[in-house]
Design an enzyme around this catalytic site. Structure first.
Site, PDB file in Angstrom:
ATOM      1  CG  ASP A  73      38.797  42.158  47.054  1.00 37.50           C
ATOM      2  OD1 ASP A  73      39.262  41.367  47.909  1.00 37.50           O
ATOM      3  OD2 ASP A  73      38.741  43.391  47.226  1.00 37.50           O
ATOM      4  CG  ASN A 101      47.456  37.858  48.072  1.00 35.50           C
ATOM      5  OD1 ASN A 101      47.013  37.464  47.001  1.00 35.50           O
ATOM      6  ND2 ASN A 101      46.890  38.874  48.740  1.00 35.50           N
ATOM      7  CB  SER A 146      45.073  45.947  44.398  1.00 40.15           C
ATOM      8  OG  SER A 146      44.098  46.586  45.203  1.00 40.15           O
TER       9      SER A 146
END
Ligand code: V0D
Length: 233
Positions: A13, A61, A188
């Site tokens: 990240d 994404n 996540s």
């Protein structure tokens, strides 16, 4: 050399935020992120890690701006054009988890080619999680179990142990350690089933800035916790 961990997973990240901080486009961060994938993968290989799983692209994404998604789609090709030779020399095998179907044909071709070319390598397995989501993986595993029951190939009642045979990680050892860069402390939707007993280590450092030295320190933190609590939880 750090005593080895079997399976390490990383949420890479902070690429976009790192780029923005220096008044650059998010894609600048992704570009430097790819270089870091090479550097950290080679360090993991040197440390004797058997499987390194990297969260390259989540099912979420796709919601990013189209031009950013289009840029990301080119990164596997960039990665292999630069580093496939070195991966072969180091005997590293490439695999993916996740659903490749929605990727552009060219991206799929590049991935399939690298998987095929490295399929006989016997060293570290470098797994890219691509269009991967943990909940989807568990639901798909449940569907596979259901089909296996229906076609008669599965006669045993479902257990935690035999359920793992339907996950995309079935061929890999348990995840010892999951590292997330850039300060967020969340999973996540990454490897939800597999991280149930893993050590979780977080660093403020953005992915493009993670040094090999810090990476080794994070491995040590994970390993020492595993030693202290191993078998006691
Ligand atoms: C961007 C940081 C390598 C995370 C790393 C398609 C965000 C750089 C790959 C890659 C990405 C994927 C598969 C493969 C070989 C390389 C990659 C994506 C993003 C999304 F077989 N870096 N990388 N893929 N970033």
């Amino acid at each position: 050399m750090t005593p080895s961990l079997n399976h390490v997973a990383i949420i890479m990240d902070g690429n976009g935020r790192w780029a923005k901080k220096q008044n650059q486009e998010r894609t600048f961060g992704h570009f430097h992120g790819v270089e870091k994938v090479r550097e950290i993968s080679m360090a993991a290989n040197d440390e004797g890690i058997k499987v390194l799983t990297l969260y390259a692209f989540s099912t979420e994404n796709w919601k990013r701006p189209l031009q950013e998604v289009e840029y990301l789609m080119q990164l596997p090709a960039m990665f292999f054009s630069k580093y496939l030779k070195e991966l072969m020399e180091k005997n590293i095998r490439i695999e993916t988890i996740g659903d490749l179907a929605p990727f552009p044909d060219n991206t799929k071709k590049v991935l399939m080619n690298a998987i095929e070319e490295t399929s006989h390598n016997t060293g570290m397995i470098l797994v890219f999680a691509m269009n991967y989501g943990g909940r989807t993986e568990i639901v798909e595993a449940a569907k596979k179990y259901q089909s296996a029951v229906m076609n008669g190939s599965m006669k045993d009642p479902l257990t935690e142990i035999n359920f793992e045979q339907f996950l995309m990680t079935k061929d890999y050892p348990p995840v010892d350690l999951c590292i997330r860069t850039s300060g967020e402390q969340r999973l996540s939707n990454f490897l939800l089933w597999q991280l149930a007993y893993s050590e979780l280590v977080f660093t403020m450092t953005a992915w493009p800035e993670l040094s090999v030295e810090e990476f080794r320190d994070l491995l040590k933190v994970g390993l020492s916790r595993e030693r202290r609590f191993g078998g006691l939880v």
